[in-house]
Design a protein around this motif. Structure first.
Motif, mmCIF file in Angstrom:
data_model
loop_
_atom_site.group_PDB
_atom_site.id
_atom_site.type_symbol
_atom_site.label_atom_id
_atom_site.label_comp_id
_atom_site.label_asym_id
_atom_site.label_seq_id
_atom_site.Cartn_x
_atom_site.Cartn_y
_atom_site.Cartn_z
ATOM 1 N N VAL A 140 0.881 -1.175 0.000
ATOM 2 C CA VAL A 140 0.000 0.000 0.000
ATOM 3 C C VAL A 140 0.913 1.218 0.000
ATOM 4 O O VAL A 140 1.974 1.210 0.639
ATOM 5 C CB VAL A 140 -0.951 0.031 1.208
ATOM 6 C CG1 VAL A 140 -1.968 -1.084 1.106
ATOM 7 C CG2 VAL A 140 -0.178 -0.076 2.519
ATOM 8 N N MET A 141 0.503 2.274 -0.707
ATOM 9 C CA MET A 141 1.379 3.424 -0.884
ATOM 10 C C MET A 141 0.608 4.732 -0.897
ATOM 11 O O MET A 141 -0.604 4.755 -1.152
ATOM 12 C CB MET A 141 2.174 3.289 -2.193
ATOM 13 C CG MET A 141 3.149 2.141 -2.227
ATOM 14 S SD MET A 141 4.146 2.106 -3.745
ATOM 15 C CE MET A 141 2.866 1.799 -4.958
ATOM 16 N N ALA A 142 1.336 5.804 -0.624
ATOM 17 C CA ALA A 142 0.802 7.161 -0.732
ATOM 18 C C ALA A 142 1.948 8.082 -1.138
ATOM 19 O O ALA A 142 3.115 7.763 -0.930
ATOM 20 C CB ALA A 142 0.174 7.608 0.586
ATOM 21 N N GLY A 143 1.594 9.217 -1.714
ATOM 22 C CA GLY A 143 2.636 10.147 -2.142
ATOM 23 C C GLY A 143 2.060 11.323 -2.891
ATOM 24 O O GLY A 143 0.951 11.784 -2.593
ATOM 25 N N ARG A 144 2.799 11.807 -3.872
ATOM 26 C CA ARG A 144 2.389 12.955 -4.660
ATOM 27 C C ARG A 144 2.316 12.585 -6.131
ATOM 28 O O ARG A 144 3.062 11.733 -6.617
ATOM 29 C CB ARG A 144 3.368 14.113 -4.488
ATOM 30 C CG ARG A 144 3.422 14.672 -3.098
ATOM 31 C CD ARG A 144 2.124 15.360 -2.705
ATOM 32 N NE ARG A 144 1.905 16.603 -3.461
ATOM 33 C CZ ARG A 144 0.800 17.347 -3.353
ATOM 34 N NH1 ARG A 144 -0.193 16.966 -2.557
ATOM 35 N NH2 ARG A 144 0.676 18.455 -4.048
ATOM 36 N N ALA A 145 1.406 13.256 -6.808
ATOM 37 C CA ALA A 145 1.223 13.024 -8.243
ATOM 38 C C ALA A 145 1.122 14.359 -8.954
ATOM 39 O O ALA A 145 0.622 15.349 -8.400
ATOM 40 C CB ALA A 145 -0.035 12.201 -8.501
ATOM 41 N N SER A 146 1.607 14.392 -10.177
ATOM 42 C CA SER A 146 1.433 15.557 -11.044
ATOM 43 C C SER A 146 0.747 15.091 -12.322
ATOM 44 O O SER A 146 0.985 13.974 -12.788
ATOM 45 C CB SER A 146 2.780 16.210 -11.364
ATOM 46 O OG SER A 146 3.621 15.301 -12.048
ATOM 47 N N ALA A 147 -0.097 15.939 -12.864
ATOM 48 C CA ALA A 147 -0.858 15.559 -14.055
ATOM 49 C C ALA A 147 -0.983 16.744 -15.003
ATOM 50 O O ALA A 147 -1.006 17.908 -14.580
ATOM 51 C CB ALA A 147 -2.243 15.053 -13.671
ATOM 52 N N THR A 148 -1.052 16.424 -16.276
ATOM 53 C CA THR A 148 -1.309 17.410 -17.321
ATOM 54 C C THR A 148 -2.548 16.988 -18.079
ATOM 55 O O THR A 148 -2.618 15.863 -18.588
ATOM 56 C CB THR A 148 -0.124 17.516 -18.289
ATOM 57 O OG1 THR A 148 1.052 17.897 -17.565
ATOM 58 C CG2 THR A 148 -0.404 18.531 -19.376
ATOM 59 N N CYS A 149 -3.538 17.874 -18.120
ATOM 60 C CA CYS A 149 -4.749 17.559 -18.880
ATOM 61 C C CYS A 149 -4.550 17.992 -20.332
ATOM 62 O O CYS A 149 -3.818 18.946 -20.621
ATOM 63 C CB CYS A 149 -5.971 18.228 -18.274
ATOM 64 S SG CYS A 149 -5.997 20.025 -18.371
ATOM 65 N N PRO A 150 -5.171 17.292 -21.268
ATOM 66 C CA PRO A 150 -4.905 17.542 -22.685
ATOM 67 C C PRO A 150 -5.641 18.760 -23.246
ATOM 68 O O PRO A 150 -6.702 19.150 -22.752
ATOM 69 C CB PRO A 150 -5.408 16.266 -23.357
ATOM 70 C CG PRO A 150 -6.476 15.769 -22.443
ATOM 71 C CD PRO A 150 -6.041 16.129 -21.049
ATOM 72 N N SER A 151 -5.055 19.337 -24.276
ATOM 73 C CA SER A 151 -5.754 20.357 -25.063
ATOM 74 C C SER A 151 -6.727 19.664 -26.011
ATOM 75 O O SER A 151 -6.537 18.504 -26.387
ATOM 76 C CB SER A 151 -4.754 21.187 -25.874
ATOM 77 O OG SER A 151 -3.837 21.835 -25.041
ATOM 78 N N THR A 152 -7.792 20.384 -26.391
ATOM 79 C CA THR A 152 -8.779 19.835 -27.324
ATOM 80 C C THR A 152 -9.092 20.857 -28.406
ATOM 81 O O THR A 152 -8.902 22.072 -28.224
ATOM 82 C CB THR A 152 -10.088 19.438 -26.610
ATOM 83 O OG1 THR A 152 -10.731 20.622 -26.092
ATOM 84 C CG2 THR A 152 -9.807 18.472 -25.459
ATOM 85 N N SER A 153 -9.590 20.348 -29.525
ATOM 86 C CA SER A 153 -9.940 21.222 -30.641
ATOM 87 C C SER A 153 -11.142 20.645 -31.378
ATOM 88 O O SER A 153 -11.152 19.456 -31.718
ATOM 89 C CB SER A 153 -8.760 21.364 -31.599
ATOM 90 O OG SER A 153 -9.125 22.102 -32.752
ATOM 91 N N LEU A 154 -12.166 21.476 -31.608
ATOM 92 C CA LEU A 154 -13.339 21.127 -32.407
ATOM 93 C C LEU A 154 -13.447 22.116 -33.556
ATOM 94 O O LEU A 154 -13.435 23.328 -33.342
ATOM 95 C CB LEU A 154 -14.612 21.179 -31.559
ATOM 96 C CG LEU A 154 -14.812 20.089 -30.500
ATOM 97 C CD1 LEU A 154 -15.975 20.443 -29.589
ATOM 98 C CD2 LEU A 154 -15.070 18.740 -31.168
ATOM 99 N N GLU A 155 -13.548 21.595 -34.759
ATOM 100 C CA GLU A 155 -13.702 22.449 -35.942
ATOM 101 C C GLU A 155 -14.811 21.898 -36.818
ATOM 102 O O GLU A 155 -14.904 20.684 -37.023
ATOM 103 C CB GLU A 155 -12.392 22.501 -36.731
ATOM 104 C CG GLU A 155 -11.231 23.121 -35.976
ATOM 105 C CD GLU A 155 -9.988 23.253 -36.840
ATOM 106 O OE1 GLU A 155 -10.145 23.371 -38.072
ATOM 107 O OE2 GLU A 155 -8.879 23.233 -36.284
#
Length: 251
Positions: A140-155
């Motif tokens: 079992v573990m705990a800690g820190r996380a970093s995340a990048t959410c994606p860019s989106t495009s609708l045309e």
């Protein structure tokens, strides 16, 4: 008859050799490990939800994962482990189109980047040996996380008028929790193969995201917004472990 005898003898010798190797390795237990592994990342829960009208949906699909881990048994079968993992999951761009109400003749396309998540976690684990060759670690573990959410495009077009909508990605950090198991098979005194299954979750808040829209030749309009996203995934990986530190000597 001679062929049958030789075949039986070879099989017997192989069995004895296998049993002998298992016996020897059983008396050479290692307290520590360093593991490298790679495999697949499976989004679960809201992170994998494809319902674009649900504000909790991450619309992530199956991706890739890689990790490095180290552990050491300090008290009998109980030890401490630390793991750094990265995984990447594409956002399913076609799901974005489900939010549009399209008339006959309207044509739209969608593009999206990837969710990228890195975690650094640690915690206790229990080592369970089955014989000299096979063992199981549960943690079992705990800690820190970093995340990048994606860019989106609708045309696309609305009543033959061109239009596009774009959102920018963003980064965030959060506390992460998880757990998993590792099954190891020793192929030598200091080397083993392993398969791993881990679950990780972290609740992120992404601030200062930008949404920009333009219709025809008009002026583009932008706005800022924030988004909460629970990112949870199961990773299935396989790799190799370097074992060290038995009871008699450091290596």
């Amino acid at each position: 008859m001679k062929r049958i005898f030789l075949t039986a003898l070879a099989a017997g010798l192989a069995t004895v050799s296998f049993a002998q190797r298992a016996f020897i390795l059983a008396h050479q237990p290692k307290k520590g490990f360093i593991t490298l592994a790679a495999g697949t990342s499976l989004p679960v829960g809201d992170f994998g939800c494809q319902t674009v009208s649900d504000p909790r949906a991450g619309m992530a699909i199956q991706g890739v994962a890689a990790n490095v881990a180290v552990g050491y048994q300090f008290l009998g079968p109980v030890g401490l482990t630390a793991r750094f993992e990265q995984h990447s999951n594409a956002l399913k761009a076609s799901s974005l189109l489900n939010a549009l109400v399209m008339n006959d003749g309207d044509q739209w396309s969608a593009k999206a980047g990837n969710w990228a998540v890195s975690t650094l976690m640690g915690g206790p684990y229990v080592h369970i040996p089955f014989n000299g060759l096979l063992s199981l670690d549960a943690r079992v573990m705990a800690g820190r996380a970093s995340a990048t959410c994606p860019s989106t495009s609708l045309e696309g077009t609305v009543d033959q008028t061109p239009m596009w909508v774009k959102t920018t990605g963003g980064s965030s950090t959060a506390t992460s929790f998880g757990g998993g198991v590792t099954l190891r098979y020793r192929v030598g005194r200091s080397v083993s193969f392993n398969v791993n299954s881990d679950y990780t979750r972290a609740n992120f808040r992404f601030d200062n995201l930008t949404s920009t829209a333009q219709t025809g030749n008009g002026r583009a309009q932008s706005g800022f917004y924030s988004s909460d996203q629970l990112i949870s995934s199961v990773t299935l990986t396989a790799g190799v472990s370097i074992l060290f530190a038995n009871r008699q000597r450091p290596f």
